[in-house]
Design a protein around this motif. Structure first.
Motif, PDB file in Angstrom:
ATOM      1  N   ILE A   1       5.078   9.667   3.775  1.00 57.80           N
ATOM      2  CA  ILE A   1       5.393   8.245   3.985  1.00 57.80           C
ATOM      3  C   ILE A   1       5.115   7.859   5.432  1.00 57.80           C
ATOM      4  O   ILE A   1       4.474   6.843   5.724  1.00 57.80           O
ATOM      5  N   ALA A   2       5.570   8.722   6.338  1.00 56.72           N
ATOM      6  CA  ALA A   2       5.389   8.435   7.760  1.00 56.72           C
ATOM      7  C   ALA A   2       3.910   8.413   8.136  1.00 56.72           C
ATOM      8  O   ALA A   2       3.457   7.541   8.884  1.00 56.72           O
ATOM      9  N   SER A   3       3.121   9.378   7.637  1.00 55.39           N
ATOM     10  CA  SER A   3       1.698   9.423   7.981  1.00 55.39           C
ATOM     11  C   SER A   3       0.947   8.251   7.376  1.00 55.39           C
ATOM     12  O   SER A   3      -0.014   7.737   7.961  1.00 55.39           O
ATOM     13  N   SER A   4       1.384   7.808   6.189  1.00 57.31           N
ATOM     14  CA  SER A   4       0.763   6.640   5.568  1.00 57.31           C
ATOM     15  C   SER A   4       0.997   5.400   6.420  1.00 57.31           C
ATOM     16  O   SER A   4       0.087   4.581   6.632  1.00 57.31           O
ATOM     17  N   VAL A   5       2.208   5.249   6.923  1.00 53.54           N
ATOM     18  CA  VAL A   5       2.520   4.116   7.801  1.00 53.54           C
ATOM     19  C   VAL A   5       1.730   4.221   9.099  1.00 53.54           C
ATOM     20  O   VAL A   5       1.232   3.211   9.628  1.00 53.54           O
ATOM     21  N   ASP A   6       1.562   5.430   9.620  1.00 55.34           N
ATOM     22  CA  ASP A   6       0.835   5.622  10.868  1.00 55.34           C
ATOM     23  C   ASP A   6      -0.599   5.105  10.759  1.00 55.34           C
ATOM     24  O   ASP A   6      -1.131   4.488  11.690  1.00 55.34           O
ATOM     25  N   ALA A   7      -1.241   5.327   9.621  1.00 55.35           N
ATOM     26  CA  ALA A   7      -2.611   4.846   9.432  1.00 55.35           C
ATOM     27  C   ALA A   7      -2.654   3.318   9.472  1.00 55.35           C
ATOM     28  O   ALA A   7      -3.548   2.728  10.099  1.00 55.35           O
ATOM     29  N   ASN A   8      -1.688   2.688   8.820  1.00 55.55           N
ATOM     30  CA  ASN A   8      -1.636   1.227   8.860  1.00 55.55           C
ATOM     31  C   ASN A   8      -1.339   0.716  10.270  1.00 55.55           C
ATOM     32  O   ASN A   8      -1.882  -0.314  10.696  1.00 55.55           O
ATOM     33  N   VAL A   9      -0.478   1.411  10.991  1.00 55.35           N
ATOM     34  CA  VAL A   9      -0.173   1.017  12.370  1.00 55.35           C
ATOM     35  C   VAL A   9      -1.436   1.081  13.224  1.00 55.35           C
ATOM     36  O   VAL A   9      -1.721   0.172  14.018  1.00 55.35           O
ATOM     37  N   LEU A  10      -2.211   2.165  13.071  1.00 50.70           N
ATOM     38  CA  LEU A  10      -3.459   2.296  13.824  1.00 50.70           C
ATOM     39  C   LEU A  10      -4.386   1.104  13.564  1.00 50.70           C
ATOM     40  O   LEU A  10      -4.950   0.509  14.491  1.00 50.70           O
ATOM     41  N   ILE A  11      -4.532   0.765  12.285  1.00 54.97           N
ATOM     42  CA  ILE A  11      -5.431  -0.326  11.903  1.00 54.97           C
ATOM     43  C   ILE A  11      -4.924  -1.656  12.438  1.00 54.97           C
ATOM     44  O   ILE A  11      -5.679  -2.439  13.046  1.00 54.97           O
TER      45      ILE A  11
ATOM     46  N   SER B   1      -4.858   4.897   0.306  1.00 55.17           N
ATOM     47  CA  SER B   1      -4.079   3.656   0.292  1.00 55.17           C
ATOM     48  C   SER B   1      -4.211   2.880   1.593  1.00 55.17           C
ATOM     49  O   SER B   1      -4.282   1.648   1.599  1.00 55.17           O
ATOM     50  N   ALA B   2      -4.263   3.584   2.738  1.00 56.74           N
ATOM     51  CA  ALA B   2      -4.314   2.894   4.029  1.00 56.74           C
ATOM     52  C   ALA B   2      -5.698   2.339   4.333  1.00 56.74           C
ATOM     53  O   ALA B   2      -5.836   1.209   4.812  1.00 56.74           O
TER      54      ALA B   2
ATOM     55  N   LEU C   1       2.512  17.772   0.663  1.00 63.77           N
ATOM     56  CA  LEU C   1       1.890  17.257   1.883  1.00 63.77           C
ATOM     57  C   LEU C   1       0.387  17.077   1.688  1.00 63.77           C
ATOM     58  O   LEU C   1      -0.187  16.053   2.085  1.00 63.77           O
ATOM     59  N   GLY C   2      -0.276  18.070   1.070  1.00 61.30           N
ATOM     60  CA  GLY C   2      -1.717  17.985   0.865  1.00 61.30           C
ATOM     61  C   GLY C   2      -2.116  16.829  -0.033  1.00 61.30           C
ATOM     62  O   GLY C   2      -3.052  16.076   0.273  1.00 61.30           O
ATOM     63  N   ILE C   3      -1.398  16.676  -1.158  1.00 59.75           N
ATOM     64  CA  ILE C   3      -1.673  15.548  -2.054  1.00 59.75           C
ATOM     65  C   ILE C   3      -1.409  14.231  -1.337  1.00 59.75           C
ATOM     66  O   ILE C   3      -2.177  13.269  -1.447  1.00 59.75           O
ATOM     67  N   GLY C   4      -0.329  14.187  -0.560  1.00 57.53           N
ATOM     68  CA  GLY C   4       0.031  12.966   0.146  1.00 57.53           C
ATOM     69  C   GLY C   4      -0.981  12.558   1.194  1.00 57.53           C
ATOM     70  O   GLY C   4      -1.216  11.360   1.416  1.00 57.53           O
ATOM     71  N   VAL C   5      -1.598  13.538   1.859  1.00 58.93           N
ATOM     72  CA  VAL C   5      -2.619  13.216   2.863  1.00 58.93           C
ATOM     73  C   VAL C   5      -3.785  12.485   2.204  1.00 58.93           C
ATOM     74  O   VAL C   5      -4.277  11.468   2.715  1.00 58.93           O
TER      75      VAL C   5
ATOM     76  N   ALA D   1       0.833  -1.208   0.000  1.00 59.45           N
ATOM     77  CA  ALA D   1       0.000   0.000   0.000  1.00 59.45           C
ATOM     78  C   ALA D   1       0.864   1.253   0.000  1.00 59.45           C
ATOM     79  O   ALA D   1       0.525   2.263  -0.638  1.00 59.45           O
ATOM     80  N   LEU D   2       1.995   1.194   0.694  1.00 60.01           N
ATOM     81  CA  LEU D   2       2.905   2.334   0.736  1.00 60.01           C
ATOM     82  C   LEU D   2       3.499   2.610  -0.641  1.00 60.01           C
ATOM     83  O   LEU D   2       3.579   3.765  -1.086  1.00 60.01           O
TER      84      LEU D   2
END
Length: 719
Positions: free
Chosen positions: A279-289, A357-358, A347-351, A248-249
């Motif tokens: 990248i870090a925020s994308s991983v954070d969402a997966n970590v939460l899940i 993806s997450a 940053l905005g596009i990445g959010v 997903a990343l």
């Protein structure tokens, strides 16, 4: 005009050195003479075919043409082409210049101009002037009856009406073969002409190809290294589910780059920094899940039910954290400039892509792996993580007063050091001035170079420091900072070269330059403070909307302001230990990014507190705060570890250009995680939780004694 079009064309033809002969009129001249006159093919007027304007401009700039044309003559193009038969022509208007090169009547005397209609109902332009302009206009029209007056803006002639008679009082009607749109355009031009808007360069940067390539390679390589570290960590911690997160990343990265390419957005170094944060925020969402899925599995749910419950329970926290980050990106996009805007766009596009993806892509993959299978090979832990952070039961809120004192002491020390150091170490972005990156053929001592250059800059502020290598220095000076002219640029550069001449044996070479005018520096300071203020206000309003109590909003804003102060205080403390980092626009982006990261942590904890209170209505905030903090502890530490590793790689390998940003991010990630646990939620306990418990006890409700240990929390099943 000092000459008629026909006579001027003949004069150009007769005096052109390339001419083959002389002629008495323009037609003969155009047929028999050299290239300049041959271009003047507009019937009855002085002009050229539209396709020949570039050739005419080149010829008019030639020394031969300058020798022919009278010194008081300017040839200016009409703003619109004229259609003659099937051919479009652009007219050249001979304009008589004054000695000082200024217009006899300038635009600032125009009081008003508007589109109107004449007695026959045809469009015209009505213009009025102030008293000073009316007198000049009267003298000018009296001296030029029967001749044309050019209305010029930015060296283009918009209209050239014929003066019918002396005009007194400053009220004038300009008639002609106008359409309504053309009359409105002319009125707007006349009104715009009274607004003096001189163009000057207030911010510029020139980067040599070798330095630019080096910086880009450092940023890209460090980004790839950070991405690889995260992917390895996720696989090692979550097993096969971690591999799904990695897929997903990668999808998220391709999606971001695709969107950036579609909008033709340049990926600058701050943009690369924004990409790392994404990248870090994308991983954070997966970590939460994944953490929620592990919790549900520990409570005895089947794999399918645990996956459904994990995604459902994590959604609100992911949504809230992404909204707060998007809020920061929007504010930076509107109020930031240059590199900060590029950071905000990435940053905005990445959010948006990270959320997609997450929440959706990883779920599709996981559900496809477990669909129709009683036993699935997918795992959400490994032997390394299976028992890590299990049964955590720290009395976090019990240590809150120690945390309050610690934070206060660090902030006070930082600001006292800042005062003793003569104020904050502001970069050129905030002070105005010029900066130069200089390469030498050997290692140089920055203080020795500064001592030599200081007298040359006549006491103006100057700073010299190593920049990525011992043989590379960055020289920053406020000399002539308020003068934004090109002459001043050259003067400062000449002064620098004169000072560097004493090091000629060391082959100094200027690799890049940057300049920020004093005006734009003030604007940057103002917009930076405004960006921070609006971010905190926006977060206050959003948290109030989502959690319905002002104490939540107040605690979040205090914690975020605390994080910003600690990052600022860390700079003079680092300076005291020899780490000299400037506060510039990228520093502002780092502070706001830290606020976003810290807010993510805080929202996750708030969300868990809200969940516990809804499922256990007899419990008070004071009773659920410690369990909520402990239940999110594993997610907090994993997110901290992944983000910190990425930023540490950026700090070590990202080069000097991003070092200040990555330093601020490292400090901010440490204190942002700390404040989420020890500052934000404990403040709610002190302002709301204790009061709530007293009120409920006074009302005689069945409330467990807070001193009786951690209460047992009931939980609902989400399928």
């Amino acid at each position: 005009p000092p000459a008629t079009p026909a006579s001027l064309a003949a004069q150009l033809a007769k005096k052109n050195p390339a001419a083959k002969g002389a002629g008495a009129d323009s037609a003969a001249a155009a047929q028999n003479v050299g290239p300049l006159a041959r271009l003047l093919t507009m019937p009855g007027r002085l002009g050229v075919a539209l396709r020949d304007t570039a050739r005419m401009n080149a010829l008019l700039r030639s020394p031969e043409a300058k020798a022919i044309l009278p010194p008081n003559l300017a040839l200016l193009w009409s703003v619109k082409p004229t259609l003659v038969g099937p051919q479009e022509y652009l007219e050249l208007n001979p304009i008589k210049k004054t000695r000082d090169g200024q217009a006899p009547v300038a635009g600032e005397v125009v009081a008003d101009a508007r589109q109107d209609y004449d007695q026959s109902g045809h469009p015209e332009v009505s213009m009025s002037m102030n008293p000073s302009g009316a007198k000049k206009w009267q003298r000018m029209t009296a001296a030029n009856i029967g001749r044309q007056v050019g209305i010029v803006l930015d060296d283009y002639v918009y209209s050239d009406p014929v003066v019918q008679g002396e005009i007194a009082g400053g009220n004038t009607s300009i008639s002609g073969n106008f359409s309504i749109e053309e009359a409105q355009d002319l009125a707007n031009v006349l009104k715009a002409g009274k607004l003096p808007a001189p163009t000057r360069i207030v911010e510029e940067a020139v980067v040599g190809p070798s330095l630019g390539k080096e910086a880009i390679n450092q940023g890209l390589y460090s980004s790839l290294a950070g991405l690889l570290i995260i992917m390895v960590f996720m696989a090692a911690y979550y097993g096969r589910a971690g591999l799904v997160a990695d897929a997903a990343l990668l999808f998220n990265m391709f999606l971001i780059l695709g969107v950036l390419a579609a909008f033709q957005t340049a990926l600058t170094l701050p943009g690369i920094a924004g990409l790392i944060l994404v990248i870090a925020s994308s991983v954070d969402a997966n970590v939460l899940i994944f953490e929620r899925i592990r919790e549900e599995l520990d409570h005895g749910l089947s794999l399918n039910d645990a996956i459904n419950a994990g995604y459902s329970r994590a959604f609100s926290a992911i949504f809230d954290s992404n909204v707060t980050t998007m809020l920061i990106a929007v504010i930076l996009g509107f109020f930031g400039t240059g590199p900060v805007q590029n950071f905000a766009i990435t940053l905005g596009i990445g959010v948006l892509t990270s959320f997609l993806s997450a929440v959706f892509v990883s779920r599709l993959i996981i559900e496809a792996l477990v669909k129709g299978k009683e036993i699935s090979k997918i795992t959400f832990s490994t032997f390394l993580s299976r028992n890590l952070f299990k049964n955590v039961n720290f009395d976090i809120v019990g240590k809150r007063k120690i945390a309050y004192i610690f934070s206060t002491v660090v902030i006070v020390i930082g600001f006292v050091l800042m005062y003793l150091q003569g104020g904050p170490n502001l970069g050129v972005d905030f002070t105005g001035g010029r900066a130069y990156v200089i390469d030498f053929n050997k290692n140089m001592v920055a203080s020795d170079v500064a001592d030599v250059l200081r007298p040359a800059f006549k006491g103006a502020g100057i700073e010299v420091k190593q920049y990525g290598a011992d043989s590379r220095l960055r020289v920053t000076t406020s000399y002539l900072a308020t003068d934004e002219s090109q002459t001043a640029d050259q003067t400062v550069l000449t002064t620098l070269n004169q000072g560097l001449s004493k090091f000629s044996a060391d082959a100094p070479a200027i690799k890049s330059t940057s300049k920020v005018g004093a005006t734009i520096a003030d604007d940057i300071k103002r917009t930076s403070v405004l960006s921070l203020g609006l971010t905190l206000l926006g977060i206050f309003v959003y948290v109030l909307f989502r959690f319905e109590k002002w104490q939540y909003s107040m605690a979040a804003v205090i914690a975020l302001f605390h994080d910003a102060l600690l990052v600022i205080a860390s700079y003079p403390i680092a300076r005291a230990f020899g780490l000299n980092y400037e506060m510039d626009q990228i520093f502002v982006a780092a502070v706001l990014s830290v606020i976003g990261f810290s807010m993510n942590d805080t929202v996750v904890i708030y969300d868990r507190v809200r969940e516990y209170l809804r499922e256990n209505p007899k419990l008070t905030f004071a009773q659920v705060v410690n369990p909520a903090l402990n239940s999110t502890f594993s997610r907090t530490m994993i997110t901290f570890t992944t983000v910190f590793l990425v930023v540490a790689v950026l700090y070590i390998f990202g080069g000097e250009t991003l070092r200040s940003f990555s330093f601020a991010m490292m400090i901010g990630i440490i204190f942002g995680t700390y404040s989420s646990l020890f500052i934000a939620t404990p403040i709610i306990l002190d302002t709301y939780g204790k009061k709530e418990e007293r009120e409920r006890l006074a009302a005689g409700e069945d409330v467990a004694d807070l001193t009786g240990g951690t209460p047992t929390l009931s939980r609902s099943t989400v399928s």
